[in-house]
Design a protein around this motif. Structure first.
Motif, PDB file in Angstrom:
ATOM      1  N   GLN A 159      14.871  52.239  88.731  1.00  0.00           N
ATOM      2  CA  GLN A 159      15.918  51.463  89.157  1.00  0.00           C
ATOM      3  C   GLN A 159      15.521  50.601  87.906  1.00  0.00           C
ATOM      4  O   GLN A 159      16.681  50.111  86.772  1.00  0.00           O
ATOM      5  CB  GLN A 159      16.146  50.230  90.135  1.00  0.00           C
ATOM      6  CG  GLN A 159      17.314  49.815  90.310  1.00  0.00           C
ATOM      7  CD  GLN A 159      17.737  48.831  91.172  1.00  0.00           C
ATOM      8  OE1 GLN A 159      16.341  49.042  92.532  1.00  0.00           O
ATOM      9  NE2 GLN A 159      18.470  49.247  92.011  1.00  0.00           N
ATOM     10  N   LEU A 160      14.332  50.207  87.743  1.00  0.00           N
ATOM     11  CA  LEU A 160      14.332  48.752  86.997  1.00  0.00           C
ATOM     12  C   LEU A 160      14.035  49.805  85.288  1.00  0.00           C
ATOM     13  O   LEU A 160      15.243  48.594  84.571  1.00  0.00           O
ATOM     14  CB  LEU A 160      12.794  48.607  87.411  1.00  0.00           C
ATOM     15  CG  LEU A 160      12.783  47.276  87.702  1.00  0.00           C
ATOM     16  CD1 LEU A 160      11.335  46.607  87.811  1.00  0.00           C
ATOM     17  CD2 LEU A 160      14.271  46.041  87.363  1.00  0.00           C
ATOM     18  N   ARG A 162      16.158  52.075  84.125  1.00  0.00           N
ATOM     19  CA  ARG A 162      18.207  52.130  84.262  1.00  0.00           C
ATOM     20  C   ARG A 162      18.592  50.728  83.888  1.00  0.00           C
ATOM     21  O   ARG A 162      18.819  50.779  82.423  1.00  0.00           O
ATOM     22  CB  ARG A 162      18.701  52.097  85.038  1.00  0.00           C
ATOM     23  CG  ARG A 162      18.949  54.490  85.609  1.00  0.00           C
ATOM     24  CD  ARG A 162      19.756  54.966  86.466  1.00  0.00           C
ATOM     25  NE  ARG A 162      19.307  54.416  87.718  1.00  0.00           N
ATOM     26  CZ  ARG A 162      18.617  55.197  88.643  1.00  0.00           C
ATOM     27  NH1 ARG A 162      17.936  56.164  87.667  1.00  0.00           N
ATOM     28  NH2 ARG A 162      18.182  54.495  89.493  1.00  0.00           N
ATOM     29  N   GLN A 163      17.978  49.837  84.755  1.00  0.00           N
ATOM     30  CA  GLN A 163      18.836  47.806  84.147  1.00  0.00           C
ATOM     31  C   GLN A 163      18.465  48.218  82.712  1.00  0.00           C
ATOM     32  O   GLN A 163      17.975  47.403  81.724  1.00  0.00           O
ATOM     33  CB  GLN A 163      17.745  47.077  85.226  1.00  0.00           C
ATOM     34  CG  GLN A 163      18.841  47.401  86.429  1.00  0.00           C
ATOM     35  CD  GLN A 163      18.189  46.980  87.338  1.00  0.00           C
ATOM     36  OE1 GLN A 163      17.383  45.921  87.008  1.00  0.00           O
ATOM     37  NE2 GLN A 163      18.794  46.900  88.694  1.00  0.00           N
ATOM     38  N   ARG A 188      14.883  42.942  79.600  1.00  0.00           N
ATOM     39  CA  ARG A 188      15.674  43.047  80.155  1.00  0.00           C
ATOM     40  C   ARG A 188      16.232  42.620  82.243  1.00  0.00           C
ATOM     41  O   ARG A 188      17.355  42.579  82.100  1.00  0.00           O
ATOM     42  CB  ARG A 188      16.410  44.287  79.596  1.00  0.00           C
ATOM     43  CG  ARG A 188      15.894  44.537  78.064  1.00  0.00           C
ATOM     44  CD  ARG A 188      17.204  45.585  77.798  1.00  0.00           C
ATOM     45  NE  ARG A 188      16.609  45.881  76.775  1.00  0.00           N
ATOM     46  CZ  ARG A 188      17.334  46.791  75.856  1.00  0.00           C
ATOM     47  NH1 ARG A 188      18.498  48.246  76.693  1.00  0.00           N
ATOM     48  NH2 ARG A 188      17.509  47.470  74.347  1.00  0.00           N
ATOM     49  N   THR A 189      14.866  42.968  82.178  1.00  0.00           N
ATOM     50  CA  THR A 189      15.011  42.700  83.681  1.00  0.00           C
ATOM     51  C   THR A 189      14.052  41.616  84.175  1.00  0.00           C
ATOM     52  O   THR A 189      15.062  41.145  85.735  1.00  0.00           O
ATOM     53  CB  THR A 189      14.653  43.864  84.482  1.00  0.00           C
ATOM     54  OG1 THR A 189      13.193  43.741  84.339  1.00  0.00           O
ATOM     55  CG2 THR A 189      15.206  44.811  83.883  1.00  0.00           C
TER      56      THR A 189
END
Lengths: 457, 329
Positions: A159-160, A162-163, A188-189
């Motif tokens: 998930q991270l 992708r983020q 970015r996260t």
């Protein structure tokens, strides 16, 4: 005076009874015919489903072995608590130890000799010699039964990925790429792009050694008390310099630097970590002891440097028996080890029965592992349980397709935990001091490790 | 007892002694003294003390003797131990971490002395001076003591000392543009952070001791001082502190002994890290014994424990002797 004397007599007898009560057996005569075997069960904090799965196995074993009473006790191997349990005589009859410790414990006569029992098993000759060597002393005595092997792996949060704009199906394959990905995830996260165990409990040194292996270095040469510590090798220096860059220049490692085995797994499951290194089999722990969302989980082989000795650090677990266990009790203990840990790897009916119990209790089937027996047996066992596999294998594909192309190397054989412990403060210094003198610290750590090796500690 | 009766008894006894032979005299004395001891309550005392003796022997004295023996032995926890002479002591002294642990322990003790020692005293004086809610203030001061230590440590570790910007301290500092700081992950701040927690967790007990001591101060002294025009500070300095100096010296000694044995804070907060900056003597003892699963360092752990015990015993005796005149003046 007489009434005083009576009162005192009563007080004394009550006190004496209280002191000695613990040693008095209150077991009914009927149960004495049974052999009671205490066995290591799940780690504290495991889910109810996991406990039920374990208890189902106990019930089945007891139905098949009417004269054996299995008593599960919560257990999680930990260097410190293991020594305390050993000292206090509080270890269960059957327990587990990692590859790092079994041989030395055996040399110190702290594990039961099970050579005679294990050699009677019909599939004894199928054990991989290198795996069985992890539980064999220098005198050739077998002091445990290897039942699980793993390779160190890179676990990542899809998930991270992708983020952060990364493809979760394409994890990093080089250390440079990993550094870049970590930076990107962090920026970015807001979560740690990469995290590493850093507590002073041997885990910091364990992971530092893992990374050293991927660069082609080794932290010791030789065996036994004549082994030579090589903590200050060029590859360990290189790996710590990379760590320093990620920590201080890239700022991609978040704010927590004292993770240890369970806490880094928990932080990963909570979505706080993009990538981290741990054994390839931790998915079971993540399911049993955390609330991980399976869709975030990804696993890949560790990046390897272009060095002829670069490889992956392996490890595993060994089922062992208390050294004071003898006769019928030892036989019963070995029957439990055979039933619970081993038979499912070599017998179709046992493999399917185990898989069914796991699935019924929502426990993972198909977690990446390595062959304990020969490769053909491993493939066969995986085929038996294939219909029951419930882990996200598609998300594990990078690891499953890549790991068998890598070379797997065993952990340092002499004073393993002490060598890791000597490395702990060096890793911590890199985490906490931007100007830490890595070479000087490694030279100091090398002396500490060499002393421990020479003393056999 | 009546002095006349004593004289009469002595006279009678000496007369008997003159007529009896030496052997008979001796037997009679033995029989009489045993019977006298029983009749005088000796047996009762022994029986009353027996449970305590058994428990102390089993759980205190026997382990101490075993520790002393173990410090001269090597063991694998199963086979009979072997004697190694002073080898364990030599290994401890030659261990580079020994000096680190001693320095860290001294640093913790010094910080606790400078910051932790005065706080309970000031708190107790303030509570005793308050006219309303004195009980409430006392209870609030004692509250952290009743919190289980592990809960307290987890509270501080993950709420106050959390290294990210969601930690309580870091959030507060963030408002004025500072941080976030890794309180427990920086060798410079880790030990002071442990002292702050330790003071918070342990001050309550000392506050209660001081409050009890303050009740014994003669109130007329304060009234007399007020008549002489003394303010609060002068009353504290000239009346309160001199009146409770004996208690202050005892708490000082107990604090030094306690801080020399600090274990819980570095064990639970930092495991001795980062980079051994919070490794204390007791934690080193623990690491010798339980640092790896082999348990082969029990001899060294016992040796260092014995060294620490002897040091603290010598310190306590010296402290009591040096401060005896001051505390009873």
């Amino acid at each position: 005076m007489r009434s005083n004397f009576r009162a005192m007599l009563v007080v004394t007898l009550v006190a004496a009874f209280a002191v000695t009560a613990g040693s008095v057996s209150t077991a009914p005569a009927a149960s004495q015919a049974k052999i009671t075997v205490t066995v290591a069960a799940l780690r504290p904090g495991s889910s109810e489903e996991a406990k039920k799965q374990f208890n189902d196995n106990v019930a089945l074993f007891e139905r098949r072995n009417k004269n054996v009473d299995i008593r599960p006790v919560e257990y999680a191997w930990n260097g410190a608590t293991f020594a305390a349990q050993l000292a206090a005589g509080r270890l269960p009859t059957v327990f587990t130890v990692p590859f790092t410790d079994a041989r030395t414990l055996g040399e110190n006569r702290q594990l039961a000799d099970v050579t005679a029992q294990i050699k009677r098993w019909p599939y004894f000759k199928k054990f991989q010699p290198s795996i069985l060597a992890e539980a064999t002393t220098s005198k050739g005595r077998i002091v445990g039964v290897p039942y699980a092997a793993y390779a160190q792996a890179l676990h990542y949060n899809r998930q991270l990925f992708r983020q952060a704009g990364l493809n979760p199906n394409k994890p990093p394959t080089t250390w440079a790429q990993l550094q870049q990905y970590a930076k990107q995830i962090s920026q970015r996260t807001g979560q740690a792009g990469y995290a590493q165990m850093g507590l002073n409990d041997n885990t910091a040194g364990w992971i530092a050694t893992t990374v050293t292996y991927t660069f082609g270095g080794r932290v010791q040469t030789g065996r036994g008390t004549r082994a030579v510590a090589r903590l200050n090798n060029p590859q360990t220096i290189q790996s710590l310099q990379m760590l320093r860059k990620m920590r201080w220049t890239d700022n991609s490692m978040g704010s927590t630097y004292d993770y240890t085995w369970p806490t880094i797994n928990q932080a990963f499951a909570a979505g706080k970590i993009g990538m981290f290194i741990n054994g390839s089999d931790i998915y079971t722990f993540l399911v049993q002891s955390t609330d991980i969302n399976p869709s975030i989980y990804g696993i890949a082989p560790l990046p390897l440097a272009k060095h002829k000795s670069a490889g992956v650090l392996g490890g595993g677990s060994i089922a062992a028996v208390r050294p004071d266990t003898k006769g019928a009790k030892l036989e019963a203990a070995m029957r439990w080890i055979d039933f619970f840990y081993i038979r499912k790897l070599v017998e179709k009916a046992a493999a399917i029965r185990d898989a069914k119990i796991l699935v019924a209790n929502k426990q993972p089937v198909g977690v990446p592992s390595f062959p304990i027996f020969n490769r053909a047996q491993f493939v066969q066992a995986n085929l038996w349980v294939k219909p029951y596999v419930n882990v996200p294998t598609a998300q594990m594909r990078p690891f499953l397709t890549g790991i068998f192309k890598q070379k797997l190397y065993p952990e340092p054989v002499a004073s393993t935990q002490s060598v890791y412990h000597a490395l702990d403060p060096v890793v911590q210094a890199v985490f906490t001091d931007r100007e830490a003198n890595i070479v000087e610290l490694l030279n100091d750590a090398n002396q500490v490790a060499q002393k421990a090796i020479s003393e056999g500690k | 007892m009546d002095p006349v009766d004593v004289t009469a008894g002595e006279t009678a006894a000496s007369e008997i002694a003159v007529v009896a032979s030496p052997a008979v005299r001796s037997r009679r004395r033995a029989r009489r003294s045993l019977a006298g001891w029983v009749q005088g309550g000796g047996l009762s005392a022994l029986l009353f003390a027996l449970p305590m003796l058994v428990i102390f022997t089993a759980f205190s004295w026997y382990p101490i003797v075993r520790l002393v023996l173990l410090s001269f032995q090597e063991t694998n926890l199963f086979d009979p131990p072997t004697w190694v002479g002073l080898e364990n002591f030599r290994a401890v002294i030659e261990d580079p971490l020994f000096l680190t642990a001693v320095k860290n322990t001294a640093y913790f003790a010094a910080l606790a002395l400078v910051f932790g020692y005065p706080i309970p005293l000031v708190a107790a004086v303030l509570v005793s001076e308050s006219t309303r809610f004195r009980g409430l203030y006392g209870a609030l001061a004692y509250l952290p003591v009743v919190l289980p230590p592990v809960v307290g440590v987890l509270l501080w570790k993950y709420v106050f000392y959390e290294p990210s910007n969601i930690g309580l301290f870091n959030t507060a500092l963030g408002w004025i543009g500072f941080g976030p700081y890794g309180w427990l992950q920086d060798p410079g701040t880790a030990m002071p952070a442990l002292v702050v927690y330790s003071t918070w967790a342990n001050a309550g007990t000392t506050v209660i001791i001081y409050l009890a001591a303050l009740t014994s101060v003669d109130r007329t002294l304060y009234e007399a001082a007020s008549v002489d025009g003394a303010g609060l500070w002068r009353k504290i300095w000239h009346i309160t502190l001199p009146q409770i100096r004996g208690v202050m010296l005892v708490t000082l000694m107990l604090q030094i002994i306690g801080t020399a044995q600090v274990f819980l804070e570095p064990f639970l907060f930092t495991a001795g890290g980062p980079a051994n900056s919070t490794l204390t003597v007791l934690l080193l003892i623990y690491q010798y014994a339980f640092g790896n699963s082999l348990g082969v360092g029990f001899g060294q752990a016992a040796a260092l424990s014995l060294m620490l015990a002897v040091f603290l015993a010598v310190f306590s005796v010296a402290f009591i002797r040096l401060t005896r005149s001051w505390s009873t003046r």
